[in-house]
Design a protein around this motif. Structure first.
Motif, PDB file in Angstrom:
ATOM      1  N   GLY A  38      28.007  41.897  33.596  1.00  0.00           N
ATOM      2  CA  GLY A  38      28.945  41.553  34.644  1.00  0.00           C
ATOM      3  C   GLY A  38      30.147  42.479  34.642  1.00  0.00           C
ATOM      4  O   GLY A  38      30.527  43.020  33.597  1.00  0.00           O
ATOM      5  N   GLN A  39      30.746  42.636  35.811  1.00  0.00           N
ATOM      6  CA  GLN A  39      31.896  43.522  35.937  1.00  0.00           C
ATOM      7  C   GLN A  39      32.821  43.003  37.033  1.00  0.00           C
ATOM      8  O   GLN A  39      32.377  42.446  38.040  1.00  0.00           O
ATOM      9  CB  GLN A  39      31.439  44.944  36.279  1.00  0.00           C
ATOM     10  CG  GLN A  39      32.562  45.974  36.381  1.00  0.00           C
ATOM     11  CD  GLN A  39      32.039  47.402  36.490  1.00  0.00           C
ATOM     12  OE1 GLN A  39      30.949  47.711  36.006  1.00  0.00           O
ATOM     13  NE2 GLN A  39      32.811  48.273  37.107  1.00  0.00           N
ATOM     14  N   ILE A  40      34.128  43.187  36.836  1.00  0.00           N
ATOM     15  CA  ILE A  40      35.141  42.864  37.842  1.00  0.00           C
ATOM     16  C   ILE A  40      36.091  44.048  37.948  1.00  0.00           C
ATOM     17  O   ILE A  40      36.653  44.490  36.939  1.00  0.00           O
ATOM     18  CB  ILE A  40      35.960  41.605  37.486  1.00  0.00           C
ATOM     19  CG1 ILE A  40      35.057  40.420  37.153  1.00  0.00           C
ATOM     20  CG2 ILE A  40      36.902  41.248  38.644  1.00  0.00           C
ATOM     21  CD1 ILE A  40      35.817  39.216  36.619  1.00  0.00           C
ATOM     22  N   ASN A  41      36.279  44.563  39.158  1.00  0.00           N
ATOM     23  CA  ASN A  41      37.249  45.625  39.422  1.00  0.00           C
ATOM     24  C   ASN A  41      38.405  45.041  40.226  1.00  0.00           C
ATOM     25  O   ASN A  41      38.186  44.348  41.223  1.00  0.00           O
ATOM     26  CB  ASN A  41      36.625  46.765  40.227  1.00  0.00           C
ATOM     27  CG  ASN A  41      35.524  47.483  39.468  1.00  0.00           C
ATOM     28  OD1 ASN A  41      35.545  47.568  38.250  1.00  0.00           O
ATOM     29  ND2 ASN A  41      34.543  47.998  40.201  1.00  0.00           N
ATOM     30  N   TYR A  42      39.625  45.352  39.811  1.00  0.00           N
ATOM     31  CA  TYR A  42      40.818  44.912  40.525  1.00  0.00           C
ATOM     32  C   TYR A  42      41.431  46.126  41.213  1.00  0.00           C
ATOM     33  O   TYR A  42      41.852  47.070  40.549  1.00  0.00           O
ATOM     34  CB  TYR A  42      41.816  44.279  39.559  1.00  0.00           C
ATOM     35  CG  TYR A  42      41.315  42.997  38.931  1.00  0.00           C
ATOM     36  CD1 TYR A  42      41.429  41.781  39.612  1.00  0.00           C
ATOM     37  CD2 TYR A  42      40.731  42.989  37.669  1.00  0.00           C
ATOM     38  CE1 TYR A  42      40.965  40.597  39.046  1.00  0.00           C
ATOM     39  CE2 TYR A  42      40.265  41.812  37.095  1.00  0.00           C
ATOM     40  CZ  TYR A  42      40.385  40.626  37.785  1.00  0.00           C
ATOM     41  OH  TYR A  42      39.932  39.454  37.213  1.00  0.00           O
ATOM     42  N   ARG A  43      41.506  46.098  42.535  1.00  0.00           N
ATOM     43  CA  ARG A  43      41.900  47.298  43.254  1.00  0.00           C
ATOM     44  C   ARG A  43      42.796  46.986  44.451  1.00  0.00           C
ATOM     45  O   ARG A  43      42.828  45.854  44.961  1.00  0.00           O
ATOM     46  CB  ARG A  43      40.663  48.056  43.733  1.00  0.00           C
ATOM     47  CG  ARG A  43      39.890  47.378  44.868  1.00  0.00           C
ATOM     48  CD  ARG A  43      38.557  48.049  45.098  1.00  0.00           C
ATOM     49  NE  ARG A  43      37.930  47.660  46.353  1.00  0.00           N
ATOM     50  CZ  ARG A  43      36.690  47.985  46.715  1.00  0.00           C
ATOM     51  NH1 ARG A  43      35.935  48.731  45.906  1.00  0.00           N
ATOM     52  NH2 ARG A  43      36.195  47.604  47.875  1.00  0.00           N
ATOM     53  N   ALA A  44      43.499  48.020  44.905  1.00  0.00           N
ATOM     54  CA  ALA A  44      44.336  47.953  46.104  1.00  0.00           C
ATOM     55  C   ALA A  44      43.963  49.109  47.016  1.00  0.00           C
ATOM     56  O   ALA A  44      43.526  50.173  46.547  1.00  0.00           O
ATOM     57  CB  ALA A  44      45.814  48.037  45.738  1.00  0.00           C
ATOM     58  N   GLY A  60      47.516  62.403  51.508  1.00  0.00           N
ATOM     59  CA  GLY A  60      46.724  62.578  52.714  1.00  0.00           C
ATOM     60  C   GLY A  60      45.317  62.021  52.648  1.00  0.00           C
ATOM     61  O   GLY A  60      44.547  62.190  53.593  1.00  0.00           O
ATOM     62  N   GLN A  61      44.960  61.338  51.570  1.00  0.00           N
ATOM     63  CA  GLN A  61      43.622  60.779  51.436  1.00  0.00           C
ATOM     64  C   GLN A  61      43.681  59.260  51.286  1.00  0.00           C
ATOM     65  O   GLN A  61      44.620  58.728  50.694  1.00  0.00           O
ATOM     66  CB  GLN A  61      42.915  61.369  50.213  1.00  0.00           C
ATOM     67  CG  GLN A  61      42.757  62.880  50.267  1.00  0.00           C
ATOM     68  CD  GLN A  61      41.980  63.387  49.074  1.00  0.00           C
ATOM     69  OE1 GLN A  61      40.875  62.943  48.796  1.00  0.00           O
ATOM     70  NE2 GLN A  61      42.577  64.327  48.344  1.00  0.00           N
ATOM     71  N   ALA A  62      42.675  58.592  51.814  1.00  0.00           N
ATOM     72  CA  ALA A  62      42.563  57.143  51.672  1.00  0.00           C
ATOM     73  C   ALA A  62      41.621  56.812  50.529  1.00  0.00           C
ATOM     74  O   ALA A  62      40.650  57.525  50.275  1.00  0.00           O
ATOM     75  CB  ALA A  62      42.052  56.522  52.969  1.00  0.00           C
ATOM     76  N   GLY A  63      41.900  55.723  49.826  1.00  0.00           N
ATOM     77  CA  GLY A  63      41.044  55.301  48.732  1.00  0.00           C
ATOM     78  C   GLY A  63      41.556  54.012  48.136  1.00  0.00           C
ATOM     79  O   GLY A  63      42.228  53.218  48.816  1.00  0.00           O
ATOM     80  N   VAL A  64      41.245  53.790  46.866  1.00  0.00           N
ATOM     81  CA  VAL A  64      41.674  52.573  46.193  1.00  0.00           C
ATOM     82  C   VAL A  64      42.377  52.910  44.881  1.00  0.00           C
ATOM     83  O   VAL A  64      41.995  53.854  44.181  1.00  0.00           O
ATOM     84  CB  VAL A  64      40.489  51.618  45.925  1.00  0.00           C
ATOM     85  CG1 VAL A  64      40.025  50.951  47.206  1.00  0.00           C
ATOM     86  CG2 VAL A  64      39.327  52.330  45.259  1.00  0.00           C
ATOM     87  N   TRP A  65      43.409  52.143  44.588  1.00  0.00           N
ATOM     88  CA  TRP A  65      44.085  52.215  43.296  1.00  0.00           C
ATOM     89  C   TRP A  65      43.491  51.135  42.413  1.00  0.00           C
ATOM     90  O   TRP A  65      43.499  49.958  42.763  1.00  0.00           O
ATOM     91  CB  TRP A  65      45.589  52.014  43.445  1.00  0.00           C
ATOM     92  CG  TRP A  65      46.285  51.988  42.119  1.00  0.00           C
ATOM     93  CD1 TRP A  65      46.683  50.891  41.415  1.00  0.00           C
ATOM     94  CD2 TRP A  65      46.631  53.135  41.315  1.00  0.00           C
ATOM     95  NE1 TRP A  65      47.272  51.279  40.239  1.00  0.00           N
ATOM     96  CE2 TRP A  65      47.246  52.636  40.144  1.00  0.00           C
ATOM     97  CE3 TRP A  65      46.478  54.510  41.481  1.00  0.00           C
ATOM     98  CZ2 TRP A  65      47.712  53.485  39.136  1.00  0.00           C
ATOM     99  CZ3 TRP A  65      46.937  55.356  40.479  1.00  0.00           C
ATOM    100  CH2 TRP A  65      47.542  54.838  39.327  1.00  0.00           C
ATOM    101  N   PHE A  66      42.929  51.545  41.262  1.00  0.00           N
ATOM    102  CA  PHE A  66      42.334  50.585  40.336  1.00  0.00           C
ATOM    103  C   PHE A  66      43.387  50.146  39.326  1.00  0.00           C
ATOM    104  O   PHE A  66      43.840  50.930  38.492  1.00  0.00           O
ATOM    105  CB  PHE A  66      41.135  51.207  39.626  1.00  0.00           C
ATOM    106  CG  PHE A  66      39.899  51.260  40.464  1.00  0.00           C
ATOM    107  CD1 PHE A  66      39.056  50.164  40.570  1.00  0.00           C
ATOM    108  CD2 PHE A  66      39.584  52.402  41.188  1.00  0.00           C
ATOM    109  CE1 PHE A  66      37.919  50.211  41.363  1.00  0.00           C
ATOM    110  CE2 PHE A  66      38.452  52.453  41.981  1.00  0.00           C
ATOM    111  CZ  PHE A  66      37.620  51.350  42.070  1.00  0.00           C
ATOM    112  N   GLY A  86      38.723  56.752  44.076  1.00  0.00           N
ATOM    113  CA  GLY A  86      39.625  55.831  43.407  1.00  0.00           C
ATOM    114  C   GLY A  86      40.506  56.537  42.403  1.00  0.00           C
ATOM    115  O   GLY A  86      40.124  57.576  41.843  1.00  0.00           O
ATOM    116  N   TRP A  87      41.691  55.965  42.202  1.00  0.00           N
ATOM    117  CA  TRP A  87      42.637  56.500  41.234  1.00  0.00           C
ATOM    118  C   TRP A  87      43.026  55.402  40.254  1.00  0.00           C
ATOM    119  O   TRP A  87      42.937  54.204  40.564  1.00  0.00           O
ATOM    120  CB  TRP A  87      43.892  56.992  41.941  1.00  0.00           C
ATOM    121  CG  TRP A  87      43.685  58.055  42.964  1.00  0.00           C
ATOM    122  CD1 TRP A  87      43.625  59.410  42.752  1.00  0.00           C
ATOM    123  CD2 TRP A  87      43.530  57.899  44.379  1.00  0.00           C
ATOM    124  NE1 TRP A  87      43.443  60.089  43.923  1.00  0.00           N
ATOM    125  CE2 TRP A  87      43.387  59.191  44.951  1.00  0.00           C
ATOM    126  CE3 TRP A  87      43.512  56.790  45.235  1.00  0.00           C
ATOM    127  CZ2 TRP A  87      43.231  59.393  46.316  1.00  0.00           C
ATOM    128  CZ3 TRP A  87      43.346  56.990  46.587  1.00  0.00           C
ATOM    129  CH2 TRP A  87      43.197  58.280  47.117  1.00  0.00           C
TER     130      TRP A  87
END
Length: 256
Positions: free
Chosen positions: A81-87, A93-99, A178-179
């Protein structure tokens, strides 16, 4: 506008692959200024106008890894199992998610934690679903999180904060970069690829994610904005991650 996904980068021998089972994205509407305080310089929340005002979104993404393996070592695969918490953010200039962090139910968590400096921790995680029942239901339980959800009789039209399906599909289900903050304080970056998701819309009957509560983004009684779930989807993970070099990226964005 119809969202068409992104081209699949050619898999490399050092990449990883997994199938994600009983996958769900449990999202919360949060205050954009509160979220911004947790982001490093150069990063900003992707703001959204909801029915009653502006805000931003964060998500707890929970699933079961099935046959996770590095391509150069396919005979060594793990299930857990895994859980990622992101925004959802923009950076240079790039779109993505902050982990913010990841919880993994397997000793292999030591590799991203110590080798790559990623904010991963060990946790006991159980994710299960019944996709054949009416309505379908999904459940997550871990040391630090719990959520139960049932499928809605029909999808919301539209999903609050988005003009149409293409926009939420791209924002919530298809960030490919992601970052994260490394153990040495620098920013790390990595990317993934997966086909377009075809998620089902669920509604949480119970949800507690103390991880977000400790960040001051939600309270124990904050209801999720949405729960998007899918029985199974393949993922490529472009390992290893690397350190972010913002100046060249910022220059390229300016030149473009």
């Amino acid at each position: 506008m119809t969202f068409v996904g992104t081209p699949r980068p050619r898999p490399r021998w050092y990449h990883a692959h997994t199938d994600l089972e009983d996958f769900a994205i449990v999202s919360y509407r949060v205050d954009a200024d509160a979220l911004a305080r947790h982001l490093p310089e150069g990063f900003a929340p992707m703001e959204t106008t909801f029915g009653d005002g502006p805000g931003a979104l964060v998500s707890a993404v929970a699933f079961r890894d099935r046959d996770f393996h590095f391509r150069f070592l396919p005979q060594v695969a793990i299930d857990c199992g895994q859980i990622n918490y992101r925004a959802y953010v923009t950076a240079y200039g790039q779109a993505g998610v902050w982990f913010f962090g990841t919880r993994l139910d397997h000793p292999v968590v030591a590799i991203p934690q110590h080798l790559w400096g990623m904010p991963w921790r060990r946790d006991h995680i159980r994710v299960e679903a019944d996709w054949l029942s009416t309505p379908a239901h999904w459940r997550l339980s871990s040391t630090d999180a719990r959520c139960e959800a049932v499928e809605l009789p029909r999808p919301p039209m539209p999903l609050d904060g988005f003009p149409d399906d293409s926009h939420w599909l791209e924002r919530l289900t298809h960030p490919t970069q992601g970052w994260y903050q490394r153990r040495d304080g620098r920013v790390g970056v990595y990317s993934i690829w997966h086909p377009i998701m075809r998620p089902r819309h669920l509604e949480a009957t119970f949800a507690r994610f103390p991880f977000f509560e400790r960040l001051g983004l939600i309270t124990p009684d904050t209801p999720p904005h949405s729960v998007l779930a899918q029985a199974r989807i393949p993922f490529d993970i472009h390992t290893p991650p690397h350190r972010l070099h913002p100046e060249p990226q910022a220059q390229r964005a300016t030149e473009a």
